[in-house]
Design a protein around this motif. Structure first.
Motif, PDB file in Angstrom:
ATOM      1  N   ALA A 114       0.929  -1.260  -0.086  1.00 57.60           N
ATOM      2  CA  ALA A 114      -0.057   0.119  -0.125  1.00 57.60           C
ATOM      3  C   ALA A 114       0.883   1.404  -0.129  1.00 57.60           C
ATOM      4  O   ALA A 114       0.342   2.285  -0.163  1.00 57.60           O
ATOM      5  CB  ALA A 114      -1.074   0.205   1.159  1.00 57.60           C
ATOM      6  N   ASP A 115       2.182   1.120   0.135  1.00 58.53           N
ATOM      7  CA  ASP A 115       3.143   2.179   0.010  1.00 58.53           C
ATOM      8  C   ASP A 115       2.592   3.028   1.298  1.00 58.53           C
ATOM      9  O   ASP A 115       2.744   4.121   1.288  1.00 58.53           O
ATOM     10  CB  ASP A 115       3.215   3.253  -1.207  1.00 58.53           C
ATOM     11  CG  ASP A 115       3.466   2.344  -2.393  1.00 58.53           C
ATOM     12  OD1 ASP A 115       4.537   1.646  -2.392  1.00 58.53           O
ATOM     13  OD2 ASP A 115       3.044   2.724  -3.623  1.00 58.53           O
ATOM     14  N   ALA A 116       2.581   2.429   2.199  1.00 59.39           N
ATOM     15  CA  ALA A 116       1.989   3.225   3.785  1.00 59.39           C
ATOM     16  C   ALA A 116       3.544   3.069   4.586  1.00 59.39           C
ATOM     17  O   ALA A 116       3.768   2.070   5.265  1.00 59.39           O
ATOM     18  CB  ALA A 116       0.953   2.301   4.230  1.00 59.39           C
ATOM     19  N   SER A 117       4.175   3.937   4.413  1.00 61.82           N
ATOM     20  CA  SER A 117       5.687   4.171   5.283  1.00 61.82           C
ATOM     21  C   SER A 117       5.156   4.442   6.609  1.00 61.82           C
ATOM     22  O   SER A 117       4.381   5.347   7.142  1.00 61.82           O
ATOM     23  CB  SER A 117       6.472   5.133   4.466  1.00 61.82           C
ATOM     24  OG  SER A 117       7.688   5.303   5.213  1.00 61.82           O
ATOM     25  N   ALA A 118       5.959   3.521   7.611  1.00 58.62           N
ATOM     26  CA  ALA A 118       5.515   3.710   8.940  1.00 58.62           C
ATOM     27  C   ALA A 118       6.750   3.286   9.873  1.00 58.62           C
ATOM     28  O   ALA A 118       7.843   2.665   9.304  1.00 58.62           O
ATOM     29  CB  ALA A 118       4.436   2.640   9.074  1.00 58.62           C
ATOM     30  N   HIS A 119       6.613   3.525  11.071  1.00 59.73           N
ATOM     31  CA  HIS A 119       7.678   3.275  12.045  1.00 59.73           C
ATOM     32  C   HIS A 119       7.317   2.933  13.281  1.00 59.73           C
ATOM     33  O   HIS A 119       5.840   2.931  13.617  1.00 59.73           O
ATOM     34  CB  HIS A 119       8.892   4.601  12.360  1.00 59.73           C
ATOM     35  CG  HIS A 119       8.096   5.701  12.906  1.00 59.73           C
ATOM     36  ND1 HIS A 119       7.547   6.637  11.887  1.00 59.73           N
ATOM     37  CD2 HIS A 119       8.257   6.191  13.790  1.00 59.73           C
ATOM     38  CE1 HIS A 119       7.132   7.753  12.453  1.00 59.73           C
ATOM     39  NE2 HIS A 119       7.556   7.449  13.653  1.00 59.73           N
ATOM     40  N   GLU A 120       7.824   2.584  14.431  1.00 63.44           N
ATOM     41  CA  GLU A 120       7.350   1.899  15.656  1.00 63.44           C
ATOM     42  C   GLU A 120       6.345   1.059  15.292  1.00 63.44           C
ATOM     43  O   GLU A 120       4.878   1.052  16.089  1.00 63.44           O
ATOM     44  CB  GLU A 120       6.754   3.355  16.310  1.00 63.44           C
ATOM     45  CG  GLU A 120       7.640   4.309  16.901  1.00 63.44           C
ATOM     46  CD  GLU A 120       9.035   3.826  17.681  1.00 63.44           C
ATOM     47  OE1 GLU A 120       8.781   3.044  18.554  1.00 63.44           O
ATOM     48  OE2 GLU A 120      10.106   4.070  17.122  1.00 63.44           O
ATOM     49  N   LEU A 121       6.539  -0.021  14.376  1.00 61.10           N
ATOM     50  CA  LEU A 121       5.675  -0.838  14.198  1.00 61.10           C
ATOM     51  C   LEU A 121       5.668  -2.058  15.000  1.00 61.10           C
ATOM     52  O   LEU A 121       6.564  -2.562  15.319  1.00 61.10           O
ATOM     53  CB  LEU A 121       5.467  -1.582  12.698  1.00 61.10           C
ATOM     54  CG  LEU A 121       5.038  -2.641  12.151  1.00 61.10           C
ATOM     55  CD1 LEU A 121       3.461  -2.339  12.353  1.00 61.10           C
ATOM     56  CD2 LEU A 121       5.456  -2.983  10.943  1.00 61.10           C
ATOM     57  N   GLY A 122       4.510  -2.624  15.762  1.00 58.45           N
ATOM     58  CA  GLY A 122       4.471  -4.008  16.311  1.00 58.45           C
ATOM     59  C   GLY A 122       3.398  -4.685  16.212  1.00 58.45           C
ATOM     60  O   GLY A 122       2.321  -4.011  15.815  1.00 58.45           O
ATOM     61  N   SER A 150      -0.015  -2.075  15.662  1.00 64.38           N
ATOM     62  CA  SER A 150      -0.170  -0.680  15.913  1.00 64.38           C
ATOM     63  C   SER A 150       1.234  -0.285  15.215  1.00 64.38           C
ATOM     64  O   SER A 150       2.174  -0.767  15.238  1.00 64.38           O
ATOM     65  CB  SER A 150      -0.052  -0.405  17.391  1.00 64.38           C
ATOM     66  OG  SER A 150       1.104  -0.746  18.069  1.00 64.38           O
ATOM     67  N   TRP A 151       1.149   1.376  14.495  1.00 62.16           N
ATOM     68  CA  TRP A 151       2.293   1.843  13.939  1.00 62.16           C
ATOM     69  C   TRP A 151       2.174   3.304  13.753  1.00 62.16           C
ATOM     70  O   TRP A 151       0.767   3.651  13.907  1.00 62.16           O
ATOM     71  CB  TRP A 151       2.348   0.919  12.540  1.00 62.16           C
ATOM     72  CG  TRP A 151       1.251   1.404  11.514  1.00 62.16           C
ATOM     73  CD1 TRP A 151       1.352   2.273  10.740  1.00 62.16           C
ATOM     74  CD2 TRP A 151       0.058   0.658  11.287  1.00 62.16           C
ATOM     75  NE1 TRP A 151      -0.007   2.314   9.942  1.00 62.16           N
ATOM     76  CE2 TRP A 151      -0.518   1.322  10.167  1.00 62.16           C
ATOM     77  CE3 TRP A 151      -0.436  -0.686  11.795  1.00 62.16           C
ATOM     78  CZ2 TRP A 151      -1.900   0.618  10.075  1.00 62.16           C
ATOM     79  CZ3 TRP A 151      -1.493  -1.011  11.349  1.00 62.16           C
ATOM     80  CH2 TRP A 151      -2.213  -0.610  10.471  1.00 62.16           C
ATOM     81  N   THR A 152       3.029   3.892  13.568  1.00 65.06           N
ATOM     82  CA  THR A 152       3.170   5.377  13.481  1.00 65.06           C
ATOM     83  C   THR A 152       3.356   5.645  11.983  1.00 65.06           C
ATOM     84  O   THR A 152       4.307   5.388  11.492  1.00 65.06           O
ATOM     85  CB  THR A 152       4.066   6.063  13.977  1.00 65.06           C
ATOM     86  OG1 THR A 152       3.624   5.765  15.488  1.00 65.06           O
ATOM     87  CG2 THR A 152       4.058   7.473  14.140  1.00 65.06           C
ATOM     88  N   PRO A 153       2.186   6.264  11.367  1.00 59.18           N
ATOM     89  CA  PRO A 153       2.596   6.837  10.011  1.00 59.18           C
ATOM     90  C   PRO A 153       3.549   7.883   9.679  1.00 59.18           C
ATOM     91  O   PRO A 153       3.871   8.533  10.634  1.00 59.18           O
ATOM     92  CB  PRO A 153       1.373   7.457   9.604  1.00 59.18           C
ATOM     93  CG  PRO A 153       0.337   6.777  10.474  1.00 59.18           C
ATOM     94  CD  PRO A 153       0.911   6.472  11.621  1.00 59.18           C
ATOM     95  N   ALA A 171      -4.715   7.553   4.033  1.00 59.33           N
ATOM     96  CA  ALA A 171      -5.106   6.767   2.932  1.00 59.33           C
ATOM     97  C   ALA A 171      -4.560   5.358   2.787  1.00 59.33           C
ATOM     98  O   ALA A 171      -5.033   4.311   2.863  1.00 59.33           O
ATOM     99  CB  ALA A 171      -5.341   7.489   1.412  1.00 59.33           C
ATOM    100  N   PRO A 172      -3.154   5.451   2.535  1.00 57.23           N
ATOM    101  CA  PRO A 172      -2.563   4.033   2.471  1.00 57.23           C
ATOM    102  C   PRO A 172      -2.641   3.409   3.614  1.00 57.23           C
ATOM    103  O   PRO A 172      -2.557   1.974   3.529  1.00 57.23           O
ATOM    104  CB  PRO A 172      -0.962   4.634   1.909  1.00 57.23           C
ATOM    105  CG  PRO A 172      -1.225   5.902   1.727  1.00 57.23           C
ATOM    106  CD  PRO A 172      -2.122   6.854   2.423  1.00 57.23           C
TER     107      PRO A 172
END
Length: 212
Positions: A114-122, A150-153, A171-172
């Motif tokens: 989805a090209d959903a860039s994220a960090h702090e992914l758990g 959970s994650w942070t965009p 949206a992504p």
């Protein structure tokens, strides 16, 4: 009518949510707005989702969007996505020791596609195997999987696009969550306008009374 009350000083939260919910999803996914927990962040939004195919529910879950205009140290950002994904798989998964790794791949691949860039992914993936004995021995075994993610965009792209309120940011991530639901329901990756012919594995959402 929306079930949420958005104030004029919501720092663009309402615009971001409106843009996100206008995003087309794959046809098997049905989204329903629900009341959001109000104590998790200054601004919240939530929805339930179901994956339906041939009138059968393959997977279900919830998504909560959190927003703190001042930022949150624990999130490492202003936005946070909190998702639940549930499905009941075929009994063969009862002996699949790698199911947790498979569930994690559903998460990471859905975000990537989805090209959903994220960090702090758990993610926490829980497998529950139910077997019946004695007078109930004729009941088939069931395998339920539950994923809490959970994650942070990442907001860098929104800033680069001169979108300080994150209107196009979410949206992504909504698409990614819907893809997690679809994967848990046994559907292969597919663009939103295209419906797959058959699931890759048999699954349905856990139903009330299954444990009775």
């Amino acid at each position: 009518m929306s079930v949420h009350r958005l104030t004029p000083s919501d720092h663009g939260f309402g615009r971001a949510i409106a843009a996100m919910t206008a995003t087309p999803l794959r046809p098997e996914v049905e989204l329903t707005e629900i009341p959001a927990p109000s104590r998790m962040a200054p601004h919240t939004w939530a929805a339930s989702g179901e994956v339906l195919m041939h009138d059968e529910e393959l997977a279900s879950g919830r998504l909560v969007v959190l927003f703190d205009p001042d930022g949150n140290e624990g999130w490492q950002g202003r936005w946070r996505m909190v998702a639940l994904v549930q499905a009941q798989l075929e009994p063969e998964f009862a002996i699949e020791s790698m199911l947790g790794d498979v569930a994690w791949s559903w998460v990471t691949e859905s975000l990537e596609l989805a090209d959903a860039s994220a960090h702090e992914l758990g993610c926490t993936a829980t497998r529950v195997v139910s077997q019946s004995y004695g007078a109930l021995a004729s009941r088939p075994s069931t395998v339920d999987v539950e994923m809490r993610v959970s994650w942070t965009p990442d907001e860098d792209e929104a800033e680069a696009a001169d979108d300080p309120h994150g209107t196009v940011l979410l949206a992504p991530h909504l698409v990614a969550w819907s893809s997690m639901l679809a994967a848990a329901g046994g559907l292969p990756p597919s663009p939103a306008p295209v419906a797959p012919i058959t699931p890759s594995h048999r699954a349905r959402s856990p139903r009330p009374g299954d444990e009775a």
